[in-house]
Design a protein around this motif. Structure first.
Motif, PDB file in Angstrom:
ATOM      1  N   ARG A  46       0.840  -1.212   0.000  1.00  0.00           N
ATOM      2  CA  ARG A  46       0.000   0.000   0.000  1.00  0.00           C
ATOM      3  C   ARG A  46       0.871   1.257   0.000  1.00  0.00           C
ATOM      4  NH1 ARG A  46      -2.675  -3.097   3.858  1.00  0.00           N
ATOM      5  NH2 ARG A  46      -2.275  -1.626   5.562  1.00  0.00           N
ATOM      6  N   ASN A  47       1.997   1.210   0.720  1.00  0.00           N
ATOM      7  CA  ASN A  47       2.929   2.341   0.700  1.00  0.00           C
ATOM      8  C   ASN A  47       3.493   2.564  -0.703  1.00  0.00           C
ATOM      9  OD1 ASN A  47       2.589   2.607   3.458  1.00  0.00           O
ATOM     10  ND2 ASN A  47       4.586   1.772   4.010  1.00  0.00           N
ATOM     11  N   VAL A  48       3.826   1.464  -1.379  1.00  0.00           N
ATOM     12  CA  VAL A  48       4.352   1.557  -2.750  1.00  0.00           C
ATOM     13  C   VAL A  48       3.284   2.157  -3.666  1.00  0.00           C
ATOM     14  CG1 VAL A  48       5.159   0.237  -4.755  1.00  0.00           C
ATOM     15  CG2 VAL A  48       6.038  -0.302  -2.479  1.00  0.00           C
ATOM     16  N   ALA A  49       2.037   1.715  -3.489  1.00  0.00           N
ATOM     17  CA  ALA A  49       0.931   2.263  -4.296  1.00  0.00           C
ATOM     18  C   ALA A  49       0.825   3.770  -4.080  1.00  0.00           C
ATOM     19  CB  ALA A  49      -0.382   1.568  -3.929  1.00  0.00           C
ATOM     20  N   ASP A  50       0.887   4.189  -2.815  1.00  0.00           N
ATOM     21  CA  ASP A  50       0.786   5.612  -2.495  1.00  0.00           C
ATOM     22  C   ASP A  50       1.985   6.396  -3.046  1.00  0.00           C
ATOM     23  OD1 ASP A  50      -1.558   4.986  -1.168  1.00  0.00           O
ATOM     24  OD2 ASP A  50      -0.649   5.006   0.836  1.00  0.00           O
ATOM     25  N   GLN A  51       3.148   5.744  -3.028  1.00  0.00           N
ATOM     26  CA  GLN A  51       4.366   6.383  -3.553  1.00  0.00           C
ATOM     27  C   GLN A  51       4.204   6.676  -5.047  1.00  0.00           C
ATOM     28  OE1 GLN A  51       7.856   3.785  -3.721  1.00  0.00           O
ATOM     29  NE2 GLN A  51       9.185   5.484  -3.158  1.00  0.00           N
ATOM     30  N   TYR A  52       3.738   5.689  -5.810  1.00  0.00           N
ATOM     31  CA  TYR A  52       3.568   5.896  -7.247  1.00  0.00           C
ATOM     32  C   TYR A  52       2.393   6.830  -7.542  1.00  0.00           C
ATOM     33  CZ  TYR A  52       7.368   2.889  -8.589  1.00  0.00           C
ATOM     34  OH  TYR A  52       8.632   2.377  -8.763  1.00  0.00           O
ATOM     35  N   ALA A  53       1.400   6.857  -6.665  1.00  0.00           N
ATOM     36  CA  ALA A  53       0.319   7.845  -6.814  1.00  0.00           C
ATOM     37  C   ALA A  53       0.888   9.249  -6.623  1.00  0.00           C
ATOM     38  CB  ALA A  53      -0.796   7.567  -5.815  1.00  0.00           C
ATOM     39  N   GLU A  73      -2.826 -10.134   5.094  1.00  0.00           N
ATOM     40  CA  GLU A  73      -1.628  -9.292   5.211  1.00  0.00           C
ATOM     41  C   GLU A  73      -0.626 -10.003   6.085  1.00  0.00           C
ATOM     42  OE1 GLU A  73      -1.587  -5.183   6.278  1.00  0.00           O
ATOM     43  OE2 GLU A  73      -3.728  -5.014   5.860  1.00  0.00           O
ATOM     44  N   LEU A  74       0.577 -10.185   5.561  1.00  0.00           N
ATOM     45  CA  LEU A  74       1.591 -10.886   6.330  1.00  0.00           C
ATOM     46  C   LEU A  74       2.806 -10.001   6.584  1.00  0.00           C
ATOM     47  CD1 LEU A  74       1.413 -14.226   4.318  1.00  0.00           C
ATOM     48  CD2 LEU A  74       0.402 -13.797   6.559  1.00  0.00           C
ATOM     49  N   GLY A  75       3.495 -10.313   7.690  1.00  0.00           N
ATOM     50  CA  GLY A  75       4.762  -9.645   7.992  1.00  0.00           C
ATOM     51  C   GLY A  75       5.909 -10.474   7.455  1.00  0.00           C
ATOM     52  N   TYR A  76       7.131 -10.063   7.803  1.00  0.00           N
ATOM     53  CA  TYR A  76       8.322 -10.698   7.243  1.00  0.00           C
ATOM     54  C   TYR A  76       9.066 -11.552   8.262  1.00  0.00           C
ATOM     55  CZ  TYR A  76       7.132  -7.437   3.577  1.00  0.00           C
ATOM     56  OH  TYR A  76       6.442  -6.748   2.603  1.00  0.00           O
ATOM     57  N   HIS A 203      17.468 -10.234  -2.266  1.00  0.00           N
ATOM     58  CA  HIS A 203      16.057 -10.372  -2.623  1.00  0.00           C
ATOM     59  C   HIS A 203      15.237  -9.455  -1.711  1.00  0.00           C
ATOM     60  CE1 HIS A 203      12.905 -12.545  -4.740  1.00  0.00           C
ATOM     61  NE2 HIS A 203      12.209 -12.540  -3.627  1.00  0.00           N
ATOM     62  N   GLY A 204      14.265  -8.759  -2.302  1.00  0.00           N
ATOM     63  CA  GLY A 204      13.428  -7.876  -1.497  1.00  0.00           C
ATOM     64  C   GLY A 204      14.085  -6.548  -1.160  1.00  0.00           C
ATOM     65  N   PHE A 205      15.112  -6.165  -1.944  1.00  0.00           N
ATOM     66  CA  PHE A 205      15.881  -4.956  -1.590  1.00  0.00           C
ATOM     67  C   PHE A 205      15.055  -3.682  -1.589  1.00  0.00           C
ATOM     68  CE2 PHE A 205      16.631  -5.197  -6.257  1.00  0.00           C
ATOM     69  CZ  PHE A 205      16.259  -3.920  -6.634  1.00  0.00           C
ATOM     70  N   ASN A 206      13.888  -3.700  -2.244  1.00  0.00           N
ATOM     71  CA  ASN A 206      13.071  -2.484  -2.286  1.00  0.00           C
ATOM     72  C   ASN A 206      12.223  -2.282  -1.031  1.00  0.00           C
ATOM     73  OD1 ASN A 206      11.865  -0.193  -3.932  1.00  0.00           O
ATOM     74  ND2 ASN A 206      10.025  -1.342  -3.396  1.00  0.00           N
ATOM     75  N   CYS A 207      12.074  -3.332  -0.225  1.00  0.00           N
ATOM     76  CA  CYS A 207      11.113  -3.280   0.891  1.00  0.00           C
ATOM     77  C   CYS A 207      11.778  -2.828   2.187  1.00  0.00           C
ATOM     78  CB  CYS A 207      10.466  -4.648   1.083  1.00  0.00           C
ATOM     79  SG  CYS A 207       9.319  -4.678   2.463  1.00  0.00           S
ATOM     80  N   ARG A 210      11.862  -4.956   5.468  1.00  0.00           N
ATOM     81  CA  ARG A 210      12.615  -6.208   5.509  1.00  0.00           C
ATOM     82  C   ARG A 210      14.076  -5.965   5.850  1.00  0.00           C
ATOM     83  NH1 ARG A 210      10.318  -9.433   0.179  1.00  0.00           N
ATOM     84  NH2 ARG A 210      11.801 -11.018   0.808  1.00  0.00           N
ATOM     85  N   ALA A 211      14.693  -7.006   6.415  1.00  0.00           N
ATOM     86  CA  ALA A 211      16.120  -6.925   6.756  1.00  0.00           C
ATOM     87  C   ALA A 211      16.969  -6.751   5.504  1.00  0.00           C
ATOM     88  CB  ALA A 211      16.540  -8.188   7.506  1.00  0.00           C
ATOM     89  N   SER A 212      16.463  -7.202   4.355  1.00  0.00           N
ATOM     90  CA  SER A 212      17.226  -7.131   3.107  1.00  0.00           C
ATOM     91  C   SER A 212      17.100  -5.772   2.404  1.00  0.00           C
ATOM     92  CB  SER A 212      16.764  -8.240   2.155  1.00  0.00           C
ATOM     93  OG  SER A 212      15.380  -8.124   1.888  1.00  0.00           O
ATOM     94  N   TYR A 213      16.405  -4.826   3.021  1.00  0.00           N
ATOM     95  CA  TYR A 213      16.248  -3.498   2.418  1.00  0.00           C
ATOM     96  C   TYR A 213      17.618  -2.896   2.108  1.00  0.00           C
ATOM     97  CZ  TYR A 213      15.052   1.489   1.977  1.00  0.00           C
ATOM     98  OH  TYR A 213      14.912   2.787   1.541  1.00  0.00           O
ATOM     99  N   HIS A 214      17.759  -2.388   0.884  1.00  0.00           N
ATOM    100  CA  HIS A 214      19.021  -1.780   0.456  1.00  0.00           C
ATOM    101  C   HIS A 214      18.682  -0.390  -0.077  1.00  0.00           C
ATOM    102  CE1 HIS A 214      22.774  -1.138  -1.730  1.00  0.00           C
ATOM    103  NE2 HIS A 214      23.278  -2.234  -1.194  1.00  0.00           N
ATOM    104  N   GLN A 215      18.950   0.608   0.739  1.00  0.00           N
ATOM    105  CA  GLN A 215      18.466   1.952   0.457  1.00  0.00           C
ATOM    106  C   GLN A 215      18.929   2.480  -0.906  1.00  0.00           C
ATOM    107  OE1 GLN A 215      19.952   5.260   0.517  1.00  0.00           O
ATOM    108  NE2 GLN A 215      17.961   6.239   0.314  1.00  0.00           N
ATOM    109  N   ARG A 216      20.216   2.304  -1.216  1.00  0.00           N
ATOM    110  CA  ARG A 216      20.726   2.844  -2.473  1.00  0.00           C
ATOM    111  C   ARG A 216      20.107   2.130  -3.679  1.00  0.00           C
ATOM    112  NH1 ARG A 216      26.033   1.276  -2.892  1.00  0.00           N
ATOM    113  NH2 ARG A 216      25.555  -0.054  -4.652  1.00  0.00           N
ATOM    114  N   ALA A 217      20.056   0.793  -3.617  1.00  0.00           N
ATOM    115  CA  ALA A 217      19.474   0.029  -4.725  1.00  0.00           C
ATOM    116  C   ALA A 217      17.994   0.364  -4.897  1.00  0.00           C
ATOM    117  CB  ALA A 217      19.654  -1.469  -4.484  1.00  0.00           C
ATOM    118  N   ALA A 218      17.280   0.517  -3.769  1.00  0.00           N
ATOM    119  CA  ALA A 218      15.858   0.859  -3.836  1.00  0.00           C
ATOM    120  C   ALA A 218      15.672   2.217  -4.508  1.00  0.00           C
ATOM    121  CB  ALA A 218      15.251   0.862  -2.434  1.00  0.00           C
TER     122      ALA A 218
END
Length: 233
Positions: A46-53, A73-76, A203-207, A210-218
């Motif tokens: 939903r955050n991603v949807a709002d971001q692109y909106a 809705e699930l967590g990680y 994997h999941g670097f955009n989220c 998640r622990a795998s979040y990678h700010q620069r790649a995102a």
């Protein structure tokens, strides 16, 4: 971020399902069908949807796991992952493609979209679905973030007649480097297909949940996506 969002209902052949609609401040724009990860249309999606909106798009994110339960809705955490994999395995991929078709029909029919073009944008499970959506000829452009399984559907490559952008993390332990290589080689002669691999990203670097979040790649991937969508839509 101030958003104009709501859940709407979409008719399928075998029932009704919800979709999260987020509108741009101007009220009108090109359309994006946003395709979830295996964790449902959760806060992140939903955050991603709002971001692109906020970027000027009319975004509609269908609840693709509705046959197993509405708006799951699930967590990680470990329990979330376990349930997410079960849901993905229980999902009929052909029916999910039909749900995307139904969602796109509704999206194109919105006054907010009008005659504007539409794209699919998906993450993980949704990335693979975005690739198939392009192959099915349903969108004007498609974006796939770490689409697991695309390497197993390269027989559909000749069916892709629209611009496609794919993002992969160089350290993705779900999608091996040779899978990305086989995808890149398959589309080597297709100038409409653009592939980016982000160093240090998993994997999941955009989220950012998640622990795998990678700010620069995102940030880079979001920038590349906005340029791509701006050019194509």
């Amino acid at each position: 971020m101030e958003t104009n969002s709501q859940w709407i209902d979409i008719d399928a052949a075998d029932g009704k399902f919800g979709a999260y609609l987020s509108l741009p401040r101007g009220g009108k724009g090109p359309g994006i069908v946003l395709l979830q990860e295996i964790f449902g249309v959760n806060q992140h999606i939903r955050n991603v949807a709002d971001q692109y909106a906020a970027d000027g798009y009319v975004v509609l994110a269908p609840d693709l796991f509705w046959r197993e339960g509405a708006r799951i809705e699930l967590g990680y955490d470990e329990a979330g992952w376990k349930r997410a994999v079960e849901l993905m395995q229980a999902t009929d991929f052909a029916k999910a493609q039909e749900d995307v078709r139904a969602t796109l029909k509704v999206l194109r029919g919105l006054d907010a979209v009008g005659d504007a073009k539409v794209a699919s944008l998906g993450y993980c499970f949704g990335g693979r679905l975005s690739y198939h959506t392009a192959a099915n000829g349903l969108v004007d452009a498609a974006v796939a973030y770490y689409g697991g399984g695309i390497q197993n559907a390269l027989n559909r490559a000749p069916e892709i007649k629209v611009p496609v952008l794919m993002h992969f993390g160089a350290q993705d332990d779900h999608i091996p480097a040779d899978a990305v290589k086989s995808i890149a080689e398959t589309f080597d002669g297709n100038e409409q297909v653009e592939i980016h691999v982000y160093e240090g990203a998993e994997h999941g670097f955009n989220c950012n949940h998640r622990a795998s979040y990678h700010q620069r790649a995102a940030a880079q991937a979001h920038g590349n996506t906005l340029v791509f969508l701006g050019e194509q839509l």
